[in-house]
Design a protein around this motif. Structure first.
Motif, PDB file in Angstrom:
ATOM      1  N   LEU A  11       0.850  -1.187   0.000  1.00 56.56           N
ATOM      2  CA  LEU A  11       0.000   0.000   0.000  1.00 56.56           C
ATOM      3  C   LEU A  11       0.889   1.241   0.000  1.00 56.56           C
ATOM      4  CD1 LEU A  11      -2.643  -1.078   2.652  1.00 56.56           C
ATOM      5  CD2 LEU A  11      -2.847  -1.158   0.176  1.00 56.56           C
ATOM      6  N   PRO A  12       0.840   2.065  -1.047  1.00 57.56           N
ATOM      7  CA  PRO A  12       1.657   3.284  -1.059  1.00 57.56           C
ATOM      8  C   PRO A  12       1.141   4.292  -0.030  1.00 57.56           C
ATOM      9  CG  PRO A  12       0.308   3.135  -3.043  1.00 57.56           C
ATOM     10  CD  PRO A  12       0.097   1.878  -2.276  1.00 57.56           C
ATOM     11  N   SER A  13       1.932   5.326   0.228  1.00 59.10           N
ATOM     12  CA  SER A  13       1.525   6.316   1.226  1.00 59.10           C
ATOM     13  C   SER A  13       0.265   7.035   0.746  1.00 59.10           C
ATOM     14  CB  SER A  13       2.637   7.329   1.460  1.00 59.10           C
ATOM     15  OG  SER A  13       2.912   8.022   0.258  1.00 59.10           O
ATOM     16  N   GLY A  14      -0.657   7.254   1.665  1.00 56.52           N
ATOM     17  CA  GLY A  14      -1.916   7.902   1.334  1.00 56.52           C
ATOM     18  C   GLY A  14      -3.021   6.941   0.964  1.00 56.52           C
ATOM     19  N   VAL A  15      -2.731   5.647   0.959  1.00 59.43           N
ATOM     20  CA  VAL A  15      -3.733   4.638   0.619  1.00 59.43           C
ATOM     21  C   VAL A  15      -3.987   3.766   1.838  1.00 59.43           C
ATOM     22  CG1 VAL A  15      -4.251   2.656  -0.868  1.00 59.43           C
ATOM     23  CG2 VAL A  15      -3.041   4.624  -1.801  1.00 59.43           C
ATOM     24  N   GLU A  16      -5.257   3.571   2.183  1.00 65.04           N
ATOM     25  CA  GLU A  16      -5.644   2.731   3.311  1.00 65.04           C
ATOM     26  C   GLU A  16      -6.503   1.581   2.806  1.00 65.04           C
ATOM     27  OE1 GLU A  16      -7.869   5.181   5.921  1.00 65.04           O
ATOM     28  OE2 GLU A  16      -6.223   6.580   6.295  1.00 65.04           O
ATOM     29  N   ALA A  17      -6.364   0.433   3.441  1.00 60.76           N
ATOM     30  CA  ALA A  17      -7.180  -0.731   3.091  1.00 60.76           C
ATOM     31  C   ALA A  17      -7.821  -1.293   4.349  1.00 60.76           C
ATOM     32  CB  ALA A  17      -6.327  -1.795   2.408  1.00 60.76           C
ATOM     33  N   LYS A  18      -9.111  -1.633   4.240  1.00 62.50           N
ATOM     34  CA  LYS A  18      -9.837  -2.271   5.338  1.00 62.50           C
ATOM     35  C   LYS A  18     -10.367  -3.602   4.833  1.00 62.50           C
ATOM     36  CE  LYS A  18     -12.073   1.707   6.775  1.00 62.50           C
ATOM     37  NZ  LYS A  18     -13.330   2.331   7.096  1.00 62.50           N
ATOM     38  N   GLY A  21     -14.109  -9.664   6.470  1.00 56.54           N
ATOM     39  CA  GLY A  21     -14.522 -10.928   5.858  1.00 56.54           C
ATOM     40  C   GLY A  21     -13.839 -11.133   4.520  1.00 56.54           C
ATOM     41  N   GLN A  22     -14.627 -11.247   3.473  1.00 55.89           N
ATOM     42  CA  GLN A  22     -14.094 -11.459   2.131  1.00 55.89           C
ATOM     43  C   GLN A  22     -14.061 -10.163   1.324  1.00 55.89           C
ATOM     44  OE1 GLN A  22     -12.670 -14.440   2.825  1.00 55.89           O
ATOM     45  NE2 GLN A  22     -13.007 -14.860   0.662  1.00 55.89           N
ATOM     46  N   THR A  23     -14.347  -9.029   1.953  1.00 54.47           N
ATOM     47  CA  THR A  23     -14.390  -7.758   1.241  1.00 54.47           C
ATOM     48  C   THR A  23     -13.208  -6.892   1.650  1.00 54.47           C
ATOM     49  OG1 THR A  23     -16.802  -7.848   1.208  1.00 54.47           O
ATOM     50  CG2 THR A  23     -15.798  -5.722   0.767  1.00 54.47           C
ATOM     51  N   VAL A  24     -12.537  -6.329   0.656  1.00 49.40           N
ATOM     52  CA  VAL A  24     -11.467  -5.376   0.914  1.00 49.40           C
ATOM     53  C   VAL A  24     -11.911  -4.031   0.340  1.00 49.40           C
ATOM     54  CG1 VAL A  24     -10.196  -5.998  -1.190  1.00 49.40           C
ATOM     55  CG2 VAL A  24      -8.997  -4.898   0.663  1.00 49.40           C
ATOM     56  N   GLU A  25     -11.789  -2.976   1.146  1.00 53.73           N
ATOM     57  CA  GLU A  25     -12.144  -1.630   0.717  1.00 53.73           C
ATOM     58  C   GLU A  25     -10.881  -0.777   0.751  1.00 53.73           C
ATOM     59  OE1 GLU A  25     -14.983   2.092   2.040  1.00 53.73           O
ATOM     60  OE2 GLU A  25     -15.432   0.087   2.781  1.00 53.73           O
ATOM     61  N   VAL A  26     -10.571  -0.138  -0.369  1.00 55.05           N
ATOM     62  CA  VAL A  26      -9.340   0.626  -0.512  1.00 55.05           C
ATOM     63  C   VAL A  26      -9.708   2.094  -0.721  1.00 55.05           C
ATOM     64  CG1 VAL A  26      -7.198   0.865  -1.816  1.00 55.05           C
ATOM     65  CG2 VAL A  26      -8.238  -1.374  -1.571  1.00 55.05           C
ATOM     66  N   LYS A  27      -9.127   2.967   0.123  1.00 56.31           N
ATOM     67  CA  LYS A  27      -9.342   4.408   0.011  1.00 56.31           C
ATOM     68  C   LYS A  27      -8.028   5.068  -0.353  1.00 56.31           C
ATOM     69  CE  LYS A  27     -13.027   5.199   3.307  1.00 56.31           C
ATOM     70  NZ  LYS A  27     -13.362   5.725   4.632  1.00 56.31           N
ATOM     71  N   GLY A  28      -8.110   6.031  -1.258  1.00 55.67           N
ATOM     72  CA  GLY A  28      -6.908   6.748  -1.659  1.00 55.67           C
ATOM     73  C   GLY A  28      -7.243   8.156  -2.076  1.00 55.67           C
ATOM     74  N   PRO A  29      -6.254   8.892  -2.579  1.00 54.62           N
ATOM     75  CA  PRO A  29      -6.495  10.281  -2.967  1.00 54.62           C
ATOM     76  C   PRO A  29      -7.487  10.435  -4.121  1.00 54.62           C
ATOM     77  CG  PRO A  29      -4.199   9.644  -3.385  1.00 54.62           C
ATOM     78  CD  PRO A  29      -4.867   8.502  -2.710  1.00 54.62           C
ATOM     79  N   LYS A  30      -7.626   9.443  -4.969  1.00 53.30           N
ATOM     80  CA  LYS A  30      -8.524   9.552  -6.122  1.00 53.30           C
ATOM     81  C   LYS A  30      -9.921   9.010  -5.863  1.00 53.30           C
ATOM     82  CE  LYS A  30      -5.244  10.018  -9.703  1.00 53.30           C
ATOM     83  NZ  LYS A  30      -5.483  10.836 -10.839  1.00 53.30           N
ATOM     84  N   VAL A  41     -10.397 -18.023  -1.329  1.00 51.64           N
ATOM     85  CA  VAL A  41      -9.175 -17.356  -0.889  1.00 51.64           C
ATOM     86  C   VAL A  41      -9.422 -16.639   0.436  1.00 51.64           C
ATOM     87  CG1 VAL A  41      -8.250 -17.023  -3.210  1.00 51.64           C
ATOM     88  CG2 VAL A  41      -9.710 -15.277  -2.222  1.00 51.64           C
ATOM     89  N   THR A  42      -8.317 -16.339   1.127  1.00 54.73           N
ATOM     90  CA  THR A  42      -8.357 -15.595   2.384  1.00 54.73           C
ATOM     91  C   THR A  42      -7.591 -14.297   2.202  1.00 54.73           C
ATOM     92  OG1 THR A  42      -8.338 -17.689   3.575  1.00 54.73           O
ATOM     93  CG2 THR A  42      -7.830 -15.723   4.840  1.00 54.73           C
ATOM     94  N   LEU A  43      -8.197 -13.190   2.619  1.00 58.39           N
ATOM     95  CA  LEU A  43      -7.549 -11.883   2.552  1.00 58.39           C
ATOM     96  C   LEU A  43      -7.047 -11.504   3.937  1.00 58.39           C
ATOM     97  CD1 LEU A  43     -10.280 -10.055   0.463  1.00 58.39           C
ATOM     98  CD2 LEU A  43      -8.095 -10.847  -0.377  1.00 58.39           C
ATOM     99  N   ALA A  44      -5.836 -10.934   4.021  1.00 55.36           N
ATOM    100  CA  ALA A  44      -5.277 -10.536   5.315  1.00 55.36           C
ATOM    101  C   ALA A  44      -4.356  -9.340   5.136  1.00 55.36           C
ATOM    102  CB  ALA A  44      -4.503 -11.692   5.935  1.00 55.36           C
ATOM    103  N   MET A  45      -4.235  -8.531   6.209  1.00 54.28           N
ATOM    104  CA  MET A  45      -3.291  -7.408   6.227  1.00 54.28           C
ATOM    105  C   MET A  45      -2.035  -7.859   6.960  1.00 54.28           C
ATOM    106  SD  MET A  45      -4.293  -4.493   4.855  1.00 54.28           S
ATOM    107  CE  MET A  45      -3.344  -3.274   5.725  1.00 54.28           C
ATOM    108  N   GLN A  46      -0.878  -7.675   6.323  1.00 53.86           N
ATOM    109  CA  GLN A  46       0.396  -8.029   6.947  1.00 53.86           C
ATOM    110  C   GLN A  46       1.428  -6.960   6.613  1.00 53.86           C
ATOM    111  OE1 GLN A  46       1.349 -11.835   5.318  1.00 53.86           O
ATOM    112  NE2 GLN A  46      -0.046 -12.943   6.668  1.00 53.86           N
ATOM    113  N   ASP A  47       1.956  -6.290   7.617  1.00 53.52           N
ATOM    114  CA  ASP A  47       3.032  -5.308   7.461  1.00 53.52           C
ATOM    115  C   ASP A  47       2.688  -4.215   6.445  1.00 53.52           C
ATOM    116  OD1 ASP A  47       4.490  -6.807   9.275  1.00 53.52           O
ATOM    117  OD2 ASP A  47       5.390  -8.036   7.677  1.00 53.52           O
ATOM    118  N   GLY A  48       1.480  -3.678   6.507  1.00 58.36           N
ATOM    119  CA  GLY A  48       1.090  -2.605   5.597  1.00 58.36           C
ATOM    120  C   GLY A  48       0.865  -3.056   4.179  1.00 58.36           C
ATOM    121  N   ALA A  49       0.580  -4.340   3.986  1.00 57.75           N
ATOM    122  CA  ALA A  49       0.311  -4.869   2.650  1.00 57.75           C
ATOM    123  C   ALA A  49      -0.848  -5.863   2.744  1.00 57.75           C
ATOM    124  CB  ALA A  49       1.544  -5.558   2.089  1.00 57.75           C
TER     125      ALA A  49
END
Length: 177
Positions: A11-18, A21-30, A41-49
């Motif tokens: 995830l580059p600077s300025g981008v957040e991911a939540k 469950g099985q949904t990932v929501e990504v917020k950024g400047p655009k 598949v399984t989604l997980a956050m590890q070390d800012g990625a």
């Protein structure tokens, strides 16, 4: 093993991911985009990625592994830098211009073509022979560019028409006497 799926999506600077469950929501400047992955598949956050791992060893799980990782990567790219397709118009008298939310194309037909631009995509005409399509959704940007190109595809004899920038058209030789 999926070579694409093994790499986590940074995830580059300025981008957040939540992830919920099985949904990932990504917020950024655009903007904000979301994706719901399949149960394979399984989604997980590890070390800012964001990392994607398969559940089981079935063929479908391995297929969804690489696909889900690529879709998440496209979400991150879209909200951080966006996607862009450039079209160029070739032909005598062929031109394009923006009038509000309508792209007006003069491409050798008996009438001008008025192309309504969707609200989630930005279309500009910096020159009369160039069209730029931009947005945060790669599929929508590509589809709008393809719809514009379909009005006058490049023909093989003179090369006239609307083409992607850098696209090479196979040219044919005309009739010989």
């Amino acid at each position: 093993m999926s070579r694409i799926g093994k790499r986590p999506v940074p995830l580059p600077s300025g981008v957040e991911a939540k992830i919920s469950g099985q949904t990932v929501e990504v917020k950024g400047p655009k903007g904000t985009r979301s994706f719901t992955a399949t149960d394979d598949v399984t989604l997980a956050m590890q070390d800012g990625a964001v990392s994607v791992t398969p559940r089981g060893k079935s063929k479908r799980a391995r297929e969804q592994w690489g696909l889900s990782r690529t879709v998440v990567n496209n979400l991150v790219t879209g909200v951080s830098t966006g996607f862009r397709k450039e079209l160029e118009i070739q032909g005598v008298g062929y031109r394009a211009q923006m009038q509000g939310n309508v792209l007006r194309l003069n491409i050798g037909l008996s009438h001008d073509v008025n192309f309504e631009v969707p609200s989630d995509v930005t279309v500009t005409a910096p020159k009369q022979t160039e069209i730029v399509v931009e947005g945060i959704d790669e599929q929508r940007v590509g589809q709008v560019a393809a719809n514009i190109r379909d009005w006058r595809r490049p023909e093989p004899y003179k090369g006239k028409g609307i083409r992607y920038k850098g696209e090479s058209i196979f040219r044919k030789e005309g009739k010989k006497k």
